[in-house]
Design a protein around this motif. Structure first.
Motif, PDB file in Angstrom:
ATOM      1  N   TYR A  60       1.160  -1.098   0.014  1.00  0.00           N
ATOM      2  CA  TYR A  60      -0.038  -0.016  -0.321  1.00  0.00           C
ATOM      3  C   TYR A  60       0.640   1.301  -0.001  1.00  0.00           C
ATOM      4  N   ILE A  61       0.748   2.349  -1.009  1.00  0.00           N
ATOM      5  CA  ILE A  61       1.247   3.272  -0.910  1.00  0.00           C
ATOM      6  C   ILE A  61       0.214   4.724  -0.385  1.00  0.00           C
ATOM      7  N   HIS A  62       0.787   5.221   0.097  1.00  0.00           N
ATOM      8  CA  HIS A  62      -0.197   6.496   0.604  1.00  0.00           C
ATOM      9  C   HIS A  62       0.591   7.790  -0.165  1.00  0.00           C
ATOM     10  N   LEU A  63      -0.440   8.275  -0.849  1.00  0.00           N
ATOM     11  CA  LEU A  63      -0.395   9.581  -1.241  1.00  0.00           C
ATOM     12  C   LEU A  63      -0.931  10.779  -0.736  1.00  0.00           C
ATOM     13  N   PRO A  64      -0.657  11.637   0.122  1.00  0.00           N
ATOM     14  CA  PRO A  64      -1.341  12.730   0.974  1.00  0.00           C
ATOM     15  C   PRO A  64      -2.084  13.398   0.636  1.00  0.00           C
ATOM     16  N   PHE A  65      -1.822  14.047  -0.829  1.00  0.00           N
ATOM     17  CA  PHE A  65      -2.293  15.249  -0.935  1.00  0.00           C
ATOM     18  C   PHE A  65      -3.755  15.153  -1.607  1.00  0.00           C
ATOM     19  N   CYS A  66      -4.274  16.466  -0.406  1.00  0.00           N
ATOM     20  CA  CYS A  66      -6.028  16.718  -1.322  1.00  0.00           C
ATOM     21  C   CYS A  66      -5.850  18.335  -2.151  1.00  0.00           C
ATOM     22  N   THR A  67      -7.110  18.874  -2.472  1.00  0.00           N
ATOM     23  CA  THR A  67      -6.762  20.144  -2.857  1.00  0.00           C
ATOM     24  C   THR A  67      -7.404  20.769  -1.842  1.00  0.00           C
ATOM     25  N   SER A  68      -8.326  20.248  -1.550  1.00  0.00           N
ATOM     26  CA  SER A  68      -9.605  21.048  -0.578  1.00  0.00           C
ATOM     27  C   SER A  68      -9.483  19.365   0.468  1.00  0.00           C
ATOM     28  N   LYS A  69      -9.719  19.685   2.280  1.00  0.00           N
ATOM     29  CA  LYS A  69     -10.309  18.844   2.755  1.00  0.00           C
ATOM     30  C   LYS A  69     -11.671  18.499   3.193  1.00  0.00           C
ATOM     31  N   CYS A  70     -12.247  17.342   2.615  1.00  0.00           N
ATOM     32  CA  CYS A  70     -13.826  16.951   2.773  1.00  0.00           C
ATOM     33  C   CYS A  70     -14.297  16.842   4.151  1.00  0.00           C
ATOM     34  N   PRO A  71     -15.446  17.755   4.460  1.00  0.00           N
ATOM     35  CA  PRO A  71     -15.677  18.129   6.229  1.00  0.00           C
ATOM     36  C   PRO A  71     -15.343  16.750   7.070  1.00  0.00           C
ATOM     37  N   TYR A  72     -16.143  15.420   6.564  1.00  0.00           N
ATOM     38  CA  TYR A  72     -16.888  14.209   7.033  1.00  0.00           C
ATOM     39  C   TYR A  72     -14.862  13.196   7.375  1.00  0.00           C
ATOM     40  N   CYS A  73     -13.391  13.606   6.028  1.00  0.00           N
ATOM     41  CA  CYS A  73     -13.485  12.753   6.169  1.00  0.00           C
ATOM     42  C   CYS A  73     -12.078  12.560   6.936  1.00  0.00           C
ATOM     43  N   ASP A  74     -11.600  11.672   7.934  1.00  0.00           N
ATOM     44  CA  ASP A  74     -10.276  11.106   8.487  1.00  0.00           C
ATOM     45  C   ASP A  74      -8.726  10.893   8.491  1.00  0.00           C
ATOM     46  N   PHE A  75      -9.046  10.755   6.714  1.00  0.00           N
ATOM     47  CA  PHE A  75      -7.807  10.472   5.913  1.00  0.00           C
ATOM     48  C   PHE A  75      -6.948  11.695   6.425  1.00  0.00           C
ATOM     49  N   TYR A  76      -5.527  11.155   5.734  1.00  0.00           N
ATOM     50  CA  TYR A  76      -4.232  11.837   6.347  1.00  0.00           C
ATOM     51  C   TYR A  76      -4.492  12.848   4.856  1.00  0.00           C
ATOM     52  N   SER A  77      -4.265  14.274   4.590  1.00  0.00           N
ATOM     53  CA  SER A  77      -3.384  14.638   4.181  1.00  0.00           C
ATOM     54  C   SER A  77      -3.751  16.031   4.270  1.00  0.00           C
ATOM     55  N   VAL A  78      -2.710  16.691   3.267  1.00  0.00           N
ATOM     56  CA  VAL A  78      -1.896  17.964   3.490  1.00  0.00           C
ATOM     57  C   VAL A  78      -2.627  18.643   2.301  1.00  0.00           C
ATOM     58  N   LYS A  79      -2.333  19.921   1.992  1.00  0.00           N
ATOM     59  CA  LYS A  79      -2.777  20.426   0.798  1.00  0.00           C
ATOM     60  C   LYS A  79      -1.525  20.362  -0.559  1.00  0.00           C
ATOM     61  N   TYR A  80      -1.895  19.915  -1.446  1.00  0.00           N
ATOM     62  CA  TYR A  80      -1.569  19.882  -2.644  1.00  0.00           C
ATOM     63  C   TYR A  80      -0.327  21.197  -2.790  1.00  0.00           C
ATOM     64  N   SER A  81       0.232  20.714  -3.454  1.00  0.00           N
ATOM     65  CA  SER A  81       1.586  21.753  -4.475  1.00  0.00           C
ATOM     66  C   SER A  81       2.180  20.540  -4.667  1.00  0.00           C
ATOM     67  N   LYS A  82       3.133  21.400  -6.584  1.00  0.00           N
ATOM     68  CA  LYS A  82       3.816  20.704  -7.345  1.00  0.00           C
ATOM     69  C   LYS A  82       4.758  20.381  -6.339  1.00  0.00           C
ATOM     70  N   GLN A  83       5.180  21.154  -5.979  1.00  0.00           N
ATOM     71  CA  GLN A  83       6.440  21.526  -4.748  1.00  0.00           C
ATOM     72  C   GLN A  83       6.695  20.484  -4.013  1.00  0.00           C
ATOM     73  N   ARG A  84       5.790  20.225  -3.415  1.00  0.00           N
ATOM     74  CA  ARG A  84       5.317  19.692  -1.829  1.00  0.00           C
ATOM     75  C   ARG A  84       5.469  17.859  -2.809  1.00  0.00           C
ATOM     76  N   VAL A  85       4.710  17.251  -4.146  1.00  0.00           N
ATOM     77  CA  VAL A  85       4.424  16.137  -4.367  1.00  0.00           C
ATOM     78  C   VAL A  85       5.966  15.849  -5.277  1.00  0.00           C
TER      79      VAL A  85
END
Ligand code: SF4
Length: 410
Positions: free
Chosen positions: A13-38
């Motif tokens: 399993y590989i976790h890719l923790p980037f999202c554009t915004s956070k859905c209010p029901y979600c508890d998965f780990y994610s941070v705001k997407y940016s090209k540089q971060r990826v």
């Protein structure tokens, strides 16, 4: 910290923790997407992959799963390089299932084609609903129309894919859910996952729920929705092979099945958890820490690839600096905990729990251990027994969490 040693893990399993915004029901780990971060992340991920290869004895992979976050935000180029690297380091069987989760809001026809070329052979599409009002309420950035457009494209390019729906949404009526199911069935997807909306702590929905602002369907309506789905999907020819999962013949999710069978699995990325059959090792859900540990030089992915050419083997080295960083937590389970976990997971599947398999795993007779619990659950029509196994009834599936509690041992 002692490290896990994987003898027979065939799933990654590989976790890719980037999202554009956070859905209010979600508890998965994610941070705001940016090209540089990826870019920085990819160099770090390759370092962790390098480290992982030293912990694994059997380098055979049957499944690879890229989850998130929103993996479809990441450029397919990165995905292609990752798959190439994994195939370089592991023996990936020719018929391996290689899945990526995609969000209809961040995918295009070009990306779908590019993902296929990169080596992905299964997509998991987060549809969640075909109702614009509900999609909006869930914080999803796709519309009903776009969901339909993307499903059409996915179906055109991929033989194997899954589509997710969430039900028991705030203010959702039984009729609205029925329309969602009917819309979904028009596409005839090879695999469908249905999730009951859960209100997780530390989410905006949790706060709103506690303030009385979320009107969830009653338990009865929730159960009616589930029953309706079972009926409709069965009539449409789907096998209900796991509590939340339905598939046409030959399209079961092989990666998830490894979890339900209590088999070991490998994992990469912040927040991702690996299991060696006894202990679970979870990377901390902290991208900054992860980058500090695996990519302290802040190498871009291009720089990382260049440096690999000059130093082809063993790029990742523990040094004084990262030895002091706690990157993961290890949780070793007691035998009682393992027996309970094994039971929950096996009971999630339609086949249920086979007594002889339980005995092979723990050298304990399941029927004697849980004699009273089995009798009580049978009496309440929550499980059935037959052919040396137990399995959940439809009623048992509706209240599965309550059934599972019975298998916890003091
Ligand atoms: S897109 Fe998926 S992972 Fe990201 S916040 Fe929404 S539900 Fe969570």
């Amino acid at each position: 910290m002692p490290d896990l040693k994987f003898e027979n893990a065939n799933a990654l399993y590989i976790h890719l923790p980037f999202c554009t915004s956070k859905c209010p029901y979600c508890d998965f780990y994610s941070v705001k997407y940016s090209k540089q971060r990826v870019d920085l992340y990819w160099a770090a991920l390759f370092m962790e992959l390098e480290e992982l290869t030293h912990k694994v004895n059997n380098h055979l992979l049957q499944t690879i799963y890229l989850g998130g976050g929103t993996p479809s935000l990441v450029a397919p180029f990165f995905i292609g390089e990752l798959i190439k690297k994994i195939k370089n380091k592991f023996r990936v069987i020719p018929a391996a299932e290689i899945t990526i989760e995609i969000n209809p809001a961040s995918i295009t026809e070009e990306k779908i084609i590019a993902l296929k070329r990169a080596g992905i052979n299964r997509l998991s599409v987060g549809i969640q609903s075909f109702n614009d009002q509900h999609l909006n309420f869930l914080g999803r950035r796709s519309s009903s129309e776009n969901n339909k457009k993307i499903l059409t494209l996915v179906d055109q390019y991929f033989d194997s894919y899954s589509a997710d729906l969430i039900f028991a949404l705030p203010e959702q009526s039984l009729k609205e859910f029925e329309i969602d199911l009917e819309e979904m069935l028009k596409f005839n997807p090879p695999h469908i996952s249905l999730y009951n909306l859960e209100i997780h702590e530390n989410t905006p929905f949790y706060q709103r729920y506690n303030q009385g602002e979320l009107k969830l369907p009653t338990e009865e309506v929730d159960a009616e929705m589930y029953e309706l789905a079972l009926k409709k999907l069965k009539t449409a020819g789907y096998q209900h092979y796991e509590i939340s999962n339905f598939a046409r013949r030959g399209y079961r999710a092989r990666h998830n099945y490894i979890y339900w069978l209590y088999q070991p699995y490998l994992a990469l990325g912040p927040g991702a958890a690996a299991f060696d059959g006894n202990c679970r090792s979870q990377n901390l859900s902290d991208l900054s820490l992860y980058l500090k540990y695996y990519n302290p030089q802040n190498l871009s992915f291009a720089e990382f690839l260049e440096s690999e050419v000059s130093q082809p083997a063993g790029r990742f080295r523990q040094n004084k600096q990262n030895q002091e960083i706690k990157i993961r937590e290890l949780n070793c389970l007691s035998k009682k905990e393992k027996m309970a976990e094994y039971s929950f997971l096996a009971l999630r599947t339609a086949k249920g729990l086979f007594y002889h398999k339980f005995y092979c795993q723990f050298k304990v007779d399941f029927k004697s251990l849980y004699k009273e619990e089995i009798a009580e659950l049978k009496e309440n029509n929550l499980i059935e027994e037959g052919n040396e196994r137990i399995y959940l009834t439809d009623r048992g599936k509706e209240v599965a969490n309550k059934v599972f509690l019975k298998f916890l041992l003091d």
